[in-house]
Enzyme design. Structure first.
Site, short mmCIF file in Angstrom:
data_model
loop_
_atom_site.label_atom_id
_atom_site.label_comp_id
_atom_site.label_asym_id
_atom_site.label_seq_id
_atom_site.Cartn_x
_atom_site.Cartn_y
_atom_site.Cartn_z
N LYS A 243 0.92 -1.17 -0.01
CA LYS A 243 -0.01 0.01 0.14
C LYS A 243 0.80 1.27 0.02
CE LYS A 243 -2.67 2.69 3.36
NZ LYS A 243 -2.95 2.74 4.54
N ASP A 248 -2.16 10.72 3.13
CA ASP A 248 -3.79 10.08 3.45
C ASP A 248 -4.37 11.34 4.47
OD1 ASP A 248 -5.99 8.82 4.16
OD2 ASP A 248 -5.16 7.40 5.46
N LYS A 255 -9.35 13.05 8.45
CA LYS A 255 -8.66 12.89 9.76
C LYS A 255 -8.75 14.11 10.64
CE LYS A 255 -5.61 9.43 7.95
NZ LYS A 255 -5.67 8.33 8.89
N ASP A 266 2.16 6.94 5.20
CA ASP A 266 1.26 5.84 4.72
C ASP A 266 1.70 5.10 3.40
OD1 ASP A 266 -0.93 4.73 5.69
OD2 ASP A 266 -2.43 5.78 4.42
N ASP A 325 -11.69 6.80 5.17
CA ASP A 325 -10.17 6.69 5.44
C ASP A 325 -9.86 5.42 5.59
OD1 ASP A 325 -7.86 7.66 6.72
OD2 ASP A 325 -8.82 7.68 8.59
N GLU A 327 -9.09 3.30 3.25
CA GLU A 327 -8.69 3.44 1.92
C GLU A 327 -7.75 2.47 1.44
OE1 GLU A 327 -5.24 4.89 3.20
OE2 GLU A 327 -7.31 5.58 3.86
N ARG A 329 -7.15 -0.86 2.25
CA ARG A 329 -7.60 -2.26 2.05
C ARG A 329 -8.25 -2.18 0.67
NH1 ARG A 329 -11.22 -2.14 7.27
NH2 ARG A 329 -9.34 -0.73 7.76
#
Length: 480
Positions: A243, A248, A255, A266, A325, A327, A329
Protein backbone atom coordinates in the site's frame (compact mmCIF):
# COMPACT_ATOMS: atom_id res chain seq x y z
CA UNK A 1 30.93 2.40 1.53
CA UNK A 2 32.38 -1.11 1.86
CA UNK A 3 32.92 -3.36 4.84
CA UNK A 4 36.40 -4.82 5.37
CA UNK A 5 37.09 -7.88 7.51
CA UNK A 6 40.47 -8.13 9.21
CA UNK A 7 41.94 -10.36 11.92
CA UNK A 8 43.60 -7.53 13.87
CA UNK A 9 42.98 -3.82 14.39
CA UNK A 10 44.91 -1.69 11.92
CA UNK A 11 45.28 1.28 14.26
CA UNK A 12 43.32 3.55 11.92
CA UNK A 13 40.25 5.60 12.74
CA UNK A 14 37.93 5.01 15.68
CA UNK A 15 36.78 1.78 17.26
CA UNK A 16 33.63 0.32 18.84
CA UNK A 17 34.37 -2.31 21.50
CA UNK A 18 31.56 -4.44 22.94
CA UNK A 19 31.58 -4.99 26.71
CA UNK A 20 29.76 -7.65 28.69
CA UNK A 21 28.22 -6.38 31.90
CA UNK A 22 30.52 -6.73 34.91
CA UNK A 23 33.62 -7.55 32.86
CA UNK A 24 34.99 -4.06 32.14
CA UNK A 25 38.23 -3.06 33.77
CA UNK A 26 40.18 0.09 32.98
CA UNK A 27 42.36 2.08 35.30
CA UNK A 28 40.68 5.30 36.32
CA UNK A 29 37.13 4.18 35.43
CA UNK A 30 34.79 3.13 38.24
CA UNK A 31 31.85 0.75 37.91
CA UNK A 32 29.58 3.70 38.65
CA UNK A 33 30.87 5.36 35.48
CA UNK A 34 30.65 2.30 33.25
CA UNK A 35 30.18 -1.41 33.83
CA UNK A 36 28.73 -2.63 30.52
CA UNK A 37 25.01 -2.35 31.15
CA UNK A 38 23.02 -2.90 27.97
CA UNK A 39 23.44 0.01 25.53
CA UNK A 40 25.43 2.14 27.97
CA UNK A 41 28.62 3.66 26.57
CA UNK A 42 31.96 5.19 27.49
CA UNK A 43 34.20 7.25 25.19
CA UNK A 44 37.95 6.76 25.66
CA UNK A 45 40.73 8.58 23.82
CA UNK A 46 43.93 6.93 22.66
CA UNK A 47 46.84 8.54 20.77
CA UNK A 48 45.68 6.87 17.52
CA UNK A 49 41.97 7.68 17.89
CA UNK A 50 38.90 7.06 20.00
CA UNK A 51 37.37 3.94 21.49
CA UNK A 52 33.67 3.83 22.24
CA UNK A 53 32.92 1.03 24.68
CA UNK A 54 29.31 -0.11 24.31
CA UNK A 55 27.65 -2.32 26.89
CA UNK A 56 25.77 -5.42 25.76
CA UNK A 57 24.45 -6.44 29.17
CA UNK A 58 24.55 -10.01 30.37
CA UNK A 59 23.65 -13.35 28.76
CA UNK A 60 21.70 -14.62 26.95
CA UNK A 61 22.85 -12.45 24.04
CA UNK A 62 20.63 -12.00 21.01
CA UNK A 63 21.41 -10.92 17.48
CA UNK A 64 19.37 -7.79 18.01
CA UNK A 65 21.55 -6.83 20.99
CA UNK A 66 24.61 -6.71 18.73
CA UNK A 67 22.63 -4.90 16.03
CA UNK A 68 21.58 -2.21 18.50
CA UNK A 69 25.00 -1.91 20.13
CA UNK A 70 26.80 -1.51 16.80
CA UNK A 71 24.24 1.00 15.57
CA UNK A 72 24.48 3.03 18.77
CA UNK A 73 28.27 2.99 18.57
CA UNK A 74 28.42 4.14 14.94
CA UNK A 75 25.75 6.82 15.44
CA UNK A 76 27.61 8.20 18.47
CA UNK A 77 31.01 8.30 16.74
CA UNK A 78 29.61 9.89 13.60
CA UNK A 79 28.16 12.70 15.71
CA UNK A 80 31.67 13.61 16.88
CA UNK A 81 33.32 13.51 13.47
CA UNK A 82 34.30 9.89 12.82
CA UNK A 83 34.61 8.64 9.24
CA UNK A 84 36.56 5.39 9.60
CA UNK A 85 35.08 3.04 12.23
CA UNK A 86 36.04 -0.46 13.34
CA UNK A 87 33.76 -2.92 15.12
CA UNK A 88 35.98 -5.09 17.33
CA UNK A 89 34.85 -8.68 17.92
CA UNK A 90 38.28 -10.03 18.87
CA UNK A 91 37.34 -10.51 22.54
CA UNK A 92 34.07 -12.28 21.66
CA UNK A 93 34.67 -15.16 19.22
CA UNK A 94 31.27 -16.62 20.18
CA UNK A 95 29.63 -13.53 18.65
CA UNK A 96 31.13 -14.04 15.20
CA UNK A 97 27.91 -15.66 13.88
CA UNK A 98 26.23 -12.31 14.63
CA UNK A 99 28.73 -10.08 12.82
CA UNK A 100 26.25 -9.58 9.97
CA UNK A 101 23.63 -8.23 12.42
CA UNK A 102 26.19 -5.78 13.81
CA UNK A 103 27.17 -4.62 10.31
CA UNK A 104 23.49 -4.14 9.51
CA UNK A 105 23.02 -2.06 12.66
CA UNK A 106 26.09 0.03 11.86
CA UNK A 107 24.90 0.81 8.34
CA UNK A 108 21.36 1.63 9.46
CA UNK A 109 22.80 3.78 12.24
CA UNK A 110 24.85 5.75 9.73
CA UNK A 111 21.79 7.01 7.80
CA UNK A 112 20.46 10.55 8.25
CA UNK A 113 17.67 12.40 6.45
CA UNK A 114 19.05 15.85 5.68
CA UNK A 115 17.54 16.60 2.29
CA UNK A 116 16.02 19.94 3.29
CA UNK A 117 18.46 21.23 5.91
CA UNK A 118 20.76 24.20 5.47
CA UNK A 119 24.30 23.17 4.54
CA UNK A 120 25.69 24.46 7.83
CA UNK A 121 23.24 22.25 9.75
CA UNK A 122 24.10 19.04 7.87
CA UNK A 123 26.48 16.46 9.28
CA UNK A 124 29.92 17.23 7.88
CA UNK A 125 31.03 13.62 7.64
CA UNK A 126 29.70 10.26 6.52
CA UNK A 127 30.76 6.72 7.27
CA UNK A 128 33.44 6.10 4.64
CA UNK A 129 35.05 2.92 5.96
CA UNK A 130 33.58 0.22 8.18
CA UNK A 131 35.97 -2.46 9.40
CA UNK A 132 35.32 -5.60 11.41
CA UNK A 133 38.03 -7.21 13.53
CA UNK A 134 37.39 -10.93 13.88
CA UNK A 135 40.52 -12.05 15.71
CA UNK A 136 42.53 -15.07 14.58
CA UNK A 137 40.06 -17.45 12.92
CA UNK A 138 40.20 -20.10 10.21
CA UNK A 139 40.04 -18.88 6.64
CA UNK A 140 36.99 -21.07 5.98
CA UNK A 141 35.08 -19.31 8.79
CA UNK A 142 36.26 -15.96 7.49
CA UNK A 143 34.76 -16.78 4.09
CA UNK A 144 31.42 -17.66 5.70
CA UNK A 145 31.44 -14.37 7.61
CA UNK A 146 32.32 -12.44 4.44
CA UNK A 147 29.29 -13.94 2.69
CA UNK A 148 26.97 -13.10 5.60
CA UNK A 149 28.36 -9.56 5.81
CA UNK A 150 27.84 -8.98 2.09
CA UNK A 151 24.22 -10.06 2.43
CA UNK A 152 23.75 -7.74 5.41
CA UNK A 153 25.28 -4.87 3.43
CA UNK A 154 22.94 -5.30 0.49
CA UNK A 155 19.86 -5.59 2.69
CA UNK A 156 20.89 -2.55 4.78
CA UNK A 157 21.46 -0.54 1.58
CA UNK A 158 17.91 -1.41 0.52
CA UNK A 159 16.46 -0.45 3.92
CA UNK A 160 18.19 2.93 3.81
CA UNK A 161 16.92 3.41 0.24
CA UNK A 162 13.37 2.84 1.53
CA UNK A 163 13.90 5.25 4.41
CA UNK A 164 15.18 7.94 2.05
CA UNK A 165 12.02 7.72 -0.08
CA UNK A 166 9.72 7.26 2.89
CA UNK A 167 10.93 10.41 4.62
CA UNK A 168 10.22 12.59 1.59
CA UNK A 169 7.07 14.71 1.96
CA UNK A 170 3.95 14.37 -0.16
CA UNK A 171 4.75 17.38 -2.34
CA UNK A 172 7.83 15.47 -3.52
CA UNK A 173 6.59 11.87 -3.54
CA UNK A 174 3.30 11.49 -5.41
CA UNK A 175 2.02 8.33 -7.14
CA UNK A 176 3.73 9.52 -10.32
CA UNK A 177 7.11 10.30 -8.75
CA UNK A 178 7.00 7.02 -6.82
CA UNK A 179 6.53 5.21 -10.13
CA UNK A 180 9.55 7.11 -11.47
CA UNK A 181 11.60 5.73 -8.56
CA UNK A 182 10.56 2.23 -9.64
CA UNK A 183 11.54 2.95 -13.24
CA UNK A 184 14.94 4.25 -12.07
CA UNK A 185 15.47 1.14 -9.95
CA UNK A 186 14.62 -1.21 -12.81
CA UNK A 187 17.08 0.67 -15.02
CA UNK A 188 19.91 -0.30 -12.66
CA UNK A 189 19.14 -4.03 -12.48
CA UNK A 190 19.59 -6.38 -15.43
CA UNK A 191 17.05 -8.98 -14.24
CA UNK A 192 14.36 -6.45 -13.29
CA UNK A 193 11.58 -4.99 -15.43
CA UNK A 194 8.84 -2.51 -14.56
CA UNK A 195 5.39 -1.66 -15.85
CA UNK A 196 3.36 1.36 -14.71
CA UNK A 197 -0.42 1.61 -15.12
CA UNK A 198 -1.67 5.19 -15.42
CA UNK A 199 -5.18 6.38 -14.56
CA UNK A 200 -6.59 5.74 -18.04
CA UNK A 201 -5.35 2.15 -18.10
CA UNK A 202 -6.54 1.54 -14.56
CA UNK A 203 -10.04 2.73 -15.48
CA UNK A 204 -10.08 0.73 -18.70
CA UNK A 205 -9.01 -2.51 -17.02
CA UNK A 206 -11.38 -2.28 -14.07
CA UNK A 207 -9.25 -1.19 -11.10
CA UNK A 208 -12.24 0.42 -9.43
CA UNK A 209 -10.72 0.48 -5.95
CA UNK A 210 -7.51 2.29 -6.80
CA UNK A 211 -9.14 4.77 -9.16
CA UNK A 212 -11.92 5.60 -6.67
CA UNK A 213 -9.52 6.25 -3.80
CA UNK A 214 -7.40 8.51 -6.01
CA UNK A 215 -10.25 10.49 -7.57
CA UNK A 216 -10.22 13.33 -5.05
CA UNK A 217 -6.60 14.27 -5.73
CA UNK A 218 -4.95 16.21 -8.55
CA UNK A 219 -2.18 13.58 -8.33
CA UNK A 220 -3.52 10.58 -10.25
CA UNK A 221 -3.11 7.00 -9.01
CA UNK A 222 -0.62 4.48 -10.34
CA UNK A 223 -0.21 0.72 -10.20
CA UNK A 224 3.48 -0.19 -10.29
CA UNK A 225 4.52 -3.73 -11.23
CA UNK A 226 8.15 -4.80 -10.75
CA UNK A 227 9.15 -8.23 -12.09
CA UNK A 228 12.48 -9.74 -11.01
CA UNK A 229 13.56 -12.99 -12.69
CA UNK A 230 16.57 -14.45 -10.92
CA UNK A 231 18.90 -16.74 -12.80
CA UNK A 232 17.96 -20.39 -12.45
CA UNK A 233 14.51 -19.82 -10.93
CA UNK A 234 12.01 -22.52 -11.84
CA UNK A 235 9.23 -22.23 -9.28
CA UNK A 236 6.08 -20.15 -9.08
CA UNK A 237 6.74 -16.49 -8.29
CA UNK A 238 6.57 -14.84 -4.89
CA UNK A 239 4.20 -11.87 -4.95
CA UNK A 240 4.81 -8.90 -2.63
CA UNK A 241 2.11 -6.20 -2.60
CA UNK A 242 2.36 -2.83 -0.87
CA UNK A 243 0.00 0.00 0.00
CA UNK A 244 1.44 3.37 -1.03
CA UNK A 245 -0.95 6.16 -0.09
CA UNK A 246 1.48 9.00 -0.68
CA UNK A 247 -0.62 11.23 1.54
CA UNK A 248 -3.69 10.22 3.50
CA UNK A 249 -5.99 13.04 4.58
CA UNK A 250 -8.76 10.50 5.16
CA UNK A 251 -10.70 11.87 2.20
CA UNK A 252 -14.30 12.91 2.90
CA UNK A 253 -13.98 11.10 6.26
CA UNK A 254 -11.18 13.53 7.04
CA UNK A 255 -8.68 12.89 9.79
CA UNK A 256 -8.07 15.24 12.75
CA UNK A 257 -5.42 17.84 12.00
CA UNK A 258 -3.09 16.74 14.80
CA UNK A 259 -0.33 14.47 13.45
CA UNK A 260 -1.78 14.57 9.93
CA UNK A 261 1.70 15.59 8.76
CA UNK A 262 2.78 12.01 9.55
CA UNK A 263 0.46 10.70 6.86
CA UNK A 264 3.29 11.05 4.35
CA UNK A 265 4.31 7.71 5.90
CA UNK A 266 1.14 6.00 4.69
CA UNK A 267 3.19 4.95 1.67
CA UNK A 268 5.62 2.79 3.65
CA UNK A 269 4.15 -0.57 2.60
CA UNK A 270 4.72 0.31 -1.04
CA UNK A 271 8.17 1.71 -0.29
CA UNK A 272 9.03 -1.57 1.45
CA UNK A 273 8.14 -3.43 -1.76
CA UNK A 274 10.68 -1.26 -3.61
CA UNK A 275 13.27 -2.14 -0.99
CA UNK A 276 12.55 -5.86 -1.07
CA UNK A 277 12.86 -5.93 -4.85
CA UNK A 278 16.05 -3.86 -4.62
CA UNK A 279 17.66 -6.19 -2.07
CA UNK A 280 16.65 -9.40 -3.85
CA UNK A 281 18.01 -8.10 -7.14
CA UNK A 282 21.22 -6.83 -5.48
CA UNK A 283 21.74 -10.29 -3.98
CA UNK A 284 20.88 -12.03 -7.25
CA UNK A 285 18.62 -14.53 -5.51
CA UNK A 286 17.51 -17.42 -7.74
CA UNK A 287 13.76 -16.82 -7.61
CA UNK A 288 11.06 -14.90 -9.40
CA UNK A 289 9.74 -12.02 -7.34
CA UNK A 290 6.89 -9.77 -8.43
CA UNK A 291 6.39 -6.54 -6.50
CA UNK A 292 3.14 -4.59 -6.93
CA UNK A 293 2.63 -1.14 -5.46
CA UNK A 294 -0.83 0.41 -5.28
CA UNK A 295 -0.14 4.15 -5.21
CA UNK A 296 -2.72 6.89 -4.68
CA UNK A 297 -3.29 10.09 -2.75
CA UNK A 298 -6.43 10.11 -0.59
CA UNK A 299 -7.83 13.65 -0.63
CA UNK A 300 -11.24 15.35 -0.28
CA UNK A 301 -12.47 17.18 -3.36
CA UNK A 302 -15.26 17.52 -5.86
CA UNK A 303 -14.45 14.16 -7.44
CA UNK A 304 -13.62 12.28 -4.21
CA UNK A 305 -15.31 9.00 -3.41
CA UNK A 306 -17.89 9.16 -0.62
CA UNK A 307 -19.30 7.16 2.29
CA UNK A 308 -22.18 5.16 0.84
CA UNK A 309 -20.52 4.60 -2.55
CA UNK A 310 -20.31 1.07 -3.93
CA UNK A 311 -17.10 0.25 -5.79
CA UNK A 312 -16.33 -2.60 -8.16
CA UNK A 313 -12.75 -3.78 -7.70
CA UNK A 314 -10.51 -5.64 -10.15
CA UNK A 315 -12.13 -8.99 -10.92
CA UNK A 316 -15.65 -7.83 -10.08
CA UNK A 317 -16.09 -8.00 -6.29
CA UNK A 318 -18.02 -5.05 -4.86
CA UNK A 319 -17.29 -2.94 -1.79
CA UNK A 320 -19.67 -0.75 0.18
CA UNK A 321 -17.76 2.30 1.43
CA UNK A 322 -18.67 3.33 4.97
CA UNK A 323 -15.52 5.30 5.72
CA UNK A 324 -13.20 6.81 3.10
CA UNK A 325 -10.33 6.71 5.59
CA UNK A 326 -10.31 2.90 5.32
CA UNK A 327 -8.84 3.25 1.85
CA UNK A 328 -5.74 1.09 2.13
CA UNK A 329 -7.62 -2.20 2.02
CA UNK A 330 -9.50 -0.97 -1.06
CA UNK A 331 -6.37 -0.25 -3.12
CA UNK A 332 -4.77 -3.48 -1.90
CA UNK A 333 -7.83 -5.44 -3.05
CA UNK A 334 -7.19 -4.35 -6.63
CA UNK A 335 -3.47 -5.07 -6.43
CA UNK A 336 -3.89 -8.49 -4.80
CA UNK A 337 -6.59 -9.58 -7.24
CA UNK A 338 -4.54 -8.50 -10.25
CA UNK A 339 -1.29 -9.99 -9.00
CA UNK A 340 -2.81 -13.37 -8.18
CA UNK A 341 -4.71 -13.60 -11.49
CA UNK A 342 -1.80 -12.41 -13.63
CA UNK A 343 1.18 -14.19 -12.03
CA UNK A 344 -0.26 -17.29 -10.28
CA UNK A 345 2.09 -16.91 -7.29
CA UNK A 346 3.01 -19.69 -4.91
CA UNK A 347 3.24 -17.28 -1.98
CA UNK A 348 1.82 -13.78 -1.36
CA UNK A 349 2.89 -11.10 1.09
CA UNK A 350 1.23 -7.75 1.57
CA UNK A 351 2.53 -4.88 3.68
CA UNK A 352 0.43 -1.89 4.70
CA UNK A 353 0.17 0.86 7.28
CA UNK A 354 -3.39 -0.36 7.49
CA UNK A 355 -5.04 0.26 10.87
CA UNK A 356 -4.67 2.35 13.98
CA UNK A 357 -6.44 -0.56 15.67
CA UNK A 358 -3.29 -2.64 15.29
CA UNK A 359 -1.31 -0.04 17.26
CA UNK A 360 -3.98 -0.06 19.97
CA UNK A 361 -3.76 -3.85 20.15
CA UNK A 362 0.00 -4.43 20.20
CA UNK A 363 1.74 -1.04 20.38
CA UNK A 364 4.07 0.69 17.94
CA UNK A 365 7.14 -1.53 17.97
CA UNK A 366 5.64 -4.68 16.43
CA UNK A 367 3.66 -5.31 13.26
CA UNK A 368 0.49 -7.38 13.23
CA UNK A 369 0.92 -10.77 11.55
CA UNK A 370 -1.97 -12.50 9.79
CA UNK A 371 -1.76 -15.58 7.59
CA UNK A 372 -3.80 -18.43 6.19
CA UNK A 373 -0.81 -20.77 6.71
CA UNK A 374 0.08 -21.55 10.32
CA UNK A 375 3.54 -22.91 9.52
CA UNK A 376 4.62 -19.71 7.73
CA UNK A 377 3.16 -17.48 10.45
CA UNK A 378 4.86 -19.52 13.19
CA UNK A 379 8.24 -19.29 11.51
CA UNK A 380 8.00 -15.56 10.83
CA UNK A 381 6.84 -14.80 14.35
CA UNK A 382 9.67 -16.74 15.99
CA UNK A 383 12.41 -15.34 13.73
CA UNK A 384 11.13 -11.78 13.34
CA UNK A 385 13.04 -10.23 16.23
CA UNK A 386 16.31 -11.81 15.08
CA UNK A 387 15.60 -10.43 11.61
CA UNK A 388 15.08 -6.94 13.06
CA UNK A 389 11.37 -6.54 12.21
CA UNK A 390 9.37 -7.91 15.17
CA UNK A 391 5.86 -9.30 14.63
CA UNK A 392 2.98 -10.46 16.78
CA UNK A 393 0.34 -12.91 15.48
CA UNK A 394 -3.31 -11.80 15.37
CA UNK A 395 -6.37 -13.87 14.49
CA UNK A 396 -8.57 -14.36 11.46
CA UNK A 397 -11.98 -15.96 11.90
CA UNK A 398 -15.67 -16.14 11.03
CA UNK A 399 -16.59 -13.41 13.51
CA UNK A 400 -14.43 -10.94 11.57
CA UNK A 401 -15.83 -12.09 8.24
CA UNK A 402 -19.35 -11.51 9.57
CA UNK A 403 -18.42 -8.02 10.80
CA UNK A 404 -17.63 -6.87 7.24
CA UNK A 405 -20.60 -8.53 5.51
CA UNK A 406 -22.56 -5.91 3.59
CA UNK A 407 -26.30 -5.80 2.92
CA UNK A 408 -25.75 -4.24 -0.51
CA UNK A 409 -22.32 -5.46 -1.70
CA UNK A 410 -19.92 -8.34 -1.18
CA UNK A 411 -18.24 -6.58 1.75
CA UNK A 412 -18.17 -3.23 3.52
CA UNK A 413 -14.85 -1.55 4.13
CA UNK A 414 -15.11 -1.22 7.92
CA UNK A 415 -16.48 -3.60 10.52
CA UNK A 416 -16.91 -1.52 13.66
CA UNK A 417 -14.56 -0.69 16.54
CA UNK A 418 -13.94 -4.22 17.79
CA UNK A 419 -11.03 -6.07 16.22
CA UNK A 420 -10.34 -3.40 13.62
CA UNK A 421 -7.01 -4.87 12.49
CA UNK A 422 -8.63 -8.30 12.21
CA UNK A 423 -11.61 -7.13 10.16
CA UNK A 424 -9.21 -5.30 7.81
CA UNK A 425 -7.22 -8.52 7.35
CA UNK A 426 -10.45 -10.46 6.76
CA UNK A 427 -11.37 -7.92 4.09
CA UNK A 428 -8.09 -8.56 2.25
CA UNK A 429 -8.52 -12.32 2.53
CA UNK A 430 -11.61 -12.06 0.30
CA UNK A 431 -9.29 -11.22 -2.60
CA UNK A 432 -6.63 -13.82 -1.76
CA UNK A 433 -8.56 -17.09 -1.70
CA UNK A 434 -6.52 -20.19 -0.91
CA UNK A 435 -3.10 -18.94 -2.06
CA UNK A 436 -0.55 -19.05 0.80
CA UNK A 437 -0.69 -15.50 2.11
CA UNK A 438 0.85 -13.29 4.80
CA UNK A 439 -0.53 -9.88 5.70
CA UNK A 440 1.65 -7.50 7.74
CA UNK A 441 -0.09 -4.52 9.33
CA UNK A 442 2.92 -2.23 9.80
CA UNK A 443 1.02 0.83 11.03
CA UNK A 444 3.00 0.87 14.29
CA UNK A 445 6.65 0.34 13.33
CA UNK A 446 6.69 1.87 9.80
CA UNK A 447 7.95 5.15 11.26
CA UNK A 448 9.16 6.30 14.66
CA UNK A 449 8.91 9.63 16.49
CA UNK A 450 11.87 9.07 18.81
CA UNK A 451 15.35 7.75 18.09
CA UNK A 452 16.16 4.07 18.49
CA UNK A 453 19.72 2.76 18.98
CA UNK A 454 20.29 2.29 15.23
CA UNK A 455 17.42 4.34 13.76
CA UNK A 456 16.81 8.06 13.68
CA UNK A 457 13.30 9.54 13.79
CA UNK A 458 11.25 8.94 10.66
CA UNK A 459 10.79 6.05 8.26
CA UNK A 460 12.23 2.71 9.38
CA UNK A 461 12.04 0.54 6.25
CA UNK A 462 10.14 -2.09 8.25
CA UNK A 463 9.54 -5.37 6.43
CA UNK A 464 12.50 -5.35 4.05
CA UNK A 465 14.83 -7.33 6.31
CA UNK A 466 12.08 -9.70 7.43
CA UNK A 467 10.90 -10.75 3.99
CA UNK A 468 14.37 -10.86 2.41
CA UNK A 469 15.70 -13.02 5.24
CA UNK A 470 12.68 -15.30 5.02
CA UNK A 471 13.14 -15.78 1.28
CA UNK A 472 16.86 -16.44 1.73
CA UNK A 473 16.10 -19.07 4.39
CA UNK A 474 13.54 -20.80 2.18
CA UNK A 475 16.01 -20.84 -0.72
CA UNK A 476 18.69 -22.27 1.53
CA UNK A 477 16.32 -25.06 2.56
CA UNK A 478 15.34 -25.56 -1.11
CA UNK A 479 11.69 -25.10 -0.09
CA UNK A 480 10.87 -22.19 -2.35
Amino acid sequence: MNVHLQKAFSGRGDKVVFVEEGKFQKEGVSTQEFEGKKLSSLLWREPWGRILYVGIGGPPFRRDTLRKAAGLGVKSLLKIGARDITLDFSNYPDFLPHVDAAVEGAMLGSYRFEEFKEEKAKRKNNLEELRVVTGEIADSLLQDIEKAVRQAQEIAHAVNYVRAIGNMPANYITPETLSQKAVELAGKRKALSVEVFDKERLEKEGFGGLTSVGKGSANEPRLIVLDYRGEGCNSRPVLVVGKAITFDSGGISIKPGEHMDEMKYDKMGGCAVLGIVDAVSRLGLPLRLVGIIAAAENMPGGHAYRPGDILRTYGGKTVEVLNTDAEGRIVLADALAYGIEKFNPGLVFDLATLTGACIVAIGKQKAGLFSNREDIAEFLWKKSEDYGDPLWPLPLGEEFDEAITSDVAVVKNVGGREGGACTAASFLRKWVGDVPWVHLDIAGPAWITKEYPYLEKGATGFGVRLICRYLMKRLEEKSL
